[in-house]
Design a protein around this motif. Structure first.
Motif, PDB file in Angstrom:
ATOM      1  N   HIS A 183      -4.481  -3.312  -7.893  1.00 37.75           N
ATOM      2  CA  HIS A 183      -3.904  -1.831  -8.098  1.00 37.75           C
ATOM      3  C   HIS A 183      -4.201  -1.118  -9.547  1.00 37.75           C
ATOM      4  CE1 HIS A 183      -0.917   1.556  -8.037  1.00 37.75           C
ATOM      5  NE2 HIS A 183      -0.576   1.139  -8.787  1.00 37.75           N
TER       6      HIS A 183
ATOM      7  N   GLY B 184       0.939  -1.070  -0.138  1.00 38.87           N
ATOM      8  CA  GLY B 184       0.028   0.057  -0.003  1.00 38.87           C
ATOM      9  C   GLY B 184       0.941   1.205  -0.183  1.00 38.87           C
TER      10      GLY B 184
ATOM     11  N   GLN C 279      -1.489   2.426   4.332  1.00 37.55           N
ATOM     12  CA  GLN C 279      -2.668   2.361   3.726  1.00 37.55           C
ATOM     13  C   GLN C 279      -2.910   1.366   2.726  1.00 37.55           C
ATOM     14  OE1 GLN C 279      -4.801   5.115   5.076  1.00 37.55           O
ATOM     15  NE2 GLN C 279      -3.034   5.299   6.324  1.00 37.55           N
ATOM     16  N   PRO C 280      -3.224   0.256   3.288  1.00 35.05           N
ATOM     17  CA  PRO C 280      -3.428  -0.987   2.320  1.00 35.05           C
ATOM     18  C   PRO C 280      -4.387  -0.807   1.119  1.00 35.05           C
ATOM     19  CG  PRO C 280      -4.486  -1.493   4.296  1.00 35.05           C
ATOM     20  CD  PRO C 280      -3.994  -0.057   4.461  1.00 35.05           C
ATOM     21  N   LEU C 281      -4.237  -1.556  -0.075  1.00 36.22           N
ATOM     22  CA  LEU C 281      -5.011  -1.793  -1.020  1.00 36.22           C
ATOM     23  C   LEU C 281      -6.173  -2.326  -0.685  1.00 36.22           C
ATOM     24  CD1 LEU C 281      -2.585  -3.092  -4.035  1.00 36.22           C
ATOM     25  CD2 LEU C 281      -3.238  -0.758  -3.531  1.00 36.22           C
TER      26      LEU C 281
END
Length: 419
Positions: free
Chosen positions: A291, A273, A284-286
Motif C-alpha cells: 500500500h 482494498g 477493489q483489492p490491492l
C-alpha cells in the motif's frame, strides 16, 4: 453515515439510536439514508422487544457465533478522514483488525489491571482499534466517552474515573490541559498520541503538570490503523517509533527530497482494498499487497520512522520542494499557544504560494521572517500571506481540515490574487 458513504459501501441496514440522532442534530441525514432504501434499526426498539428469555439464551449460548466467519472476510468498512481530499472507503478484514491490535499490544505494556479512557470516536480507525477492540481483547476496563470536543468536561471525567491509559490527538490533549486542574489526569501512566504530529510543548506540559508520559505513534485507516509507535521503554523523541512487528516497508525516491522517500507498507494489518464510487459495494483489492501510504518518511539505522510530511503536503515553489508540515512546526514554535495551518494555493508566477492560516490575532510577517531565519528556514519557504481566523477548521477526528482551510484561504485572498 452520510447518504454518499452509505451508497458507496452499499449499506442496507443501519443500527442507531433516536437519542443520538436528536442530540447530533442529523435528522436530515437519517431521512436521506432511509430514502435510499436502507433500513434503520433503532436501539430503543430493540431494548423494548428484548425479553428475559432472550437474555437467558444470550447468557447460555454466548460462545456460539450467530454467523460463522473467516478471518479473511471483511469486518468493517471505514472512511478515511478526508483531510486532504475525498474520503475513501477502506475495507478491513477480521484478520486485519485482530493483527493490528496484537501488534500494538506487543509494543505497549497493557494489562487487565489498567483502565483506559477513550474519548475518540469509534467511527475513526484510531478510536475503534486502539480505544475499543484492543482493550476488549486484552481485558482492559474501558470507559468510552461520546465526544472528544467536550474540553471542559473530560478532565472532570478523568478525575472521577481515574484511568491509567488514554488515547488522543495532540489537538485534544492541548485543549484538555488548558481546562484541567493538575490532579485531573494524575492517574495516567501512559498517553498515546496519534493522527497528527505531537508538539514538544504538549509532551512537556503533560509530563510537568500531570506526570504522564506521551508516546507518539503513526498510522492510517488502511493499516487498521497503527503502523509504528514508540513505547515507554523504547522511543525516540521526534520520531513516531519503529515499524510494528511483522510489517515491511520500502521507500521510493521523491524528486526534491534528499533524505527519505515515499513510504509503502505491507503486513497482516494492511487493508483488503478500497470500495470506489465507480463500483459501489465491490472490493477493489490491492494489486500486490503493498500500500502506498502517501507519506514522505525517513528511517534511521535503529529503525525509527520520522515523518517528513504527506506527499500532498509538499508545495513546489520556484522549482523547490517545500514541506508545508515543516513550516507549520516552525510557526508553532513561534506562537505555541495558538493553532496554525499552512496551505498552498495556485500562483501564476511561481506555480504555488504558501499561506499561513492562524488563530494568532497578532501574527506579524516580520516576526515570522526573523524566526524563520533563526530556524534556518529559507525565505522562499515562508508564507507569502497570513490569514487570521478565530478557529482552524477541524474534522471529527481532531485533524486539521486542509480542504476547508485551503478554500477559506482562497476566498479571503480573492480569486484574482489566488489564481
Amino acid at each position: 453515515p452520510t447518504r454518499r458513504s452509505s451508497d458507496l459501501a452499499a449499506v442496507k441496514t443501519i443500527v442507531s439510536s433516536r437519542a443520538f440522532i436528536e442530540k447530533a442534530g442529523i435528522q436530515d441525514i437519517a431521512q436521506a439514508v432511509e430514502s435510499t432504501g436502507a433500513k434503520i434499526v433503532w436501539l430503543e426498539d430493540v431494548r423494548e422487544k428484548t425479553t428475559t428469555f432472550d437474555k437467558l439464551l444470550g447468557a447460555v449460548f454466548w460462545r456460539v457465533p450467530l454467523t460463522k466467519v473467516s478471518a479473511a472476510e471483511p469486518a468493517v468498512v471505514l472512511f478515511t478522514s478526508g483531510s486532504e481530499g475525498s474520503p475513501k472507503a477502506v475495507v478491513l478484514s477480521h484478520g486485519n483488525m485482530l493483527a493490528n491490535a496484537m501488534q500494538v499490544e506487543a509494543r505497549l505494556a497493557l494489562t487487565p489491571a489498567d483502565k483506559l479512557l477513550n474519548v475518540l470516536p469509534v467511527f475513526h480507525s484510531y478510536g475503534l482499534t486502539g480505544g475499543t477492540i484492543l482493550p476488549l481483547l486484552i481485558g482492559v476496563r474501558t470507559l468510552l466517552y461520546p465526544s472528544p470536543l467536550h474540553y471542559k468536561l473530560i478532565p472532570d471525567v478523568a478525575k472521577k474515573a481515574r484511568p491509567s491509559i488514554m488515547f488522543a490527538t495532540d489537538t485534544f490533549l492541548n485543549a484538555y490541559a488548558k481546562g484541567a486542574d493538575d490532579d485531573d489526569f494524575a492517574s495516567l501512566r501512559l498517553v498515546v498520541a496519534g493522527a497528527e504530529p505531537l508538539k514538544a510543548d504538549t509532551r512537556r506540559i503533560w509530563k510537568d503538570r500531570f506526570g504522564a508520559d506521551i508516546v507518539e505513534g503513526f498510522g492510517m485507516t488502511e493499516a487498521a490503523p497503527v503502523v509504528a509507535v514508540n513505547s515507554a521503554t523504547h522511543g525516540k523523541h521526534g520520531s513516531v517509533g519503529r515499524l510494528l512487528p511483522t510489517m515491511e516497508a520500502r521507500l521510493e525516491p521523491v524528486e526534491g527530497i534528499d533524505e527519505g522517500g515515499r513510504l509503502w507498507i505491507k503486513g497482516p494489518n494492511v487493508m483488503m482494498g478500497y470500495m470506489t464510487a465507480e463500483r459501489p459495494g465491490q472490493l477493489q483489492p490491492l494489486a500486490d499487497a503493498w500500500h502506498d501510504s502517501g507519506d514522505i518518511v525517513s528511517i534511521d539505522r535503529e529503525g525509527y520512522l520520522t515523518i517528513k510530511g504527506r506527499a500532498k503536503r509538499f508545495a513546489k515553489i520556484a522549482g523547490e520542494m517545500v514541506s508545508l508540515g515543516a513550516i507549520e512546526i516552525m510557526v508553532q514554535s513561534l506562537w505555541p499557544e495558538e493553532r496554525h495551518a499552512v496551505v498552498a494555493i495556485p500562483d501564476k508566477r511561481r506555480g504555488e504560494r504558501i499561506v499561513l492560516v492562524t488563530t494568532e490575532d497578532e501574527a506579524d510577517a516580520n516576526a515570522l521572517r526573523l524566526h524563520g531565519k533563526r530556524s534556518g528556514i529559507a525565505e522562499l519557504m515562508l508564507p507569502s500571506d497570513i490569514i487570521m481566523v478565530p478557529e482552524i477548521p477541524v474534522l471529527g477526528s481532531g485533524k486539521t481540515d486542509y480542504i476547508s482551510t485551503r478554500k477559506l484561504a482562497m476566498e479571503r485572498l480573492g480569486q484574482d490574487k489566488a489564481a
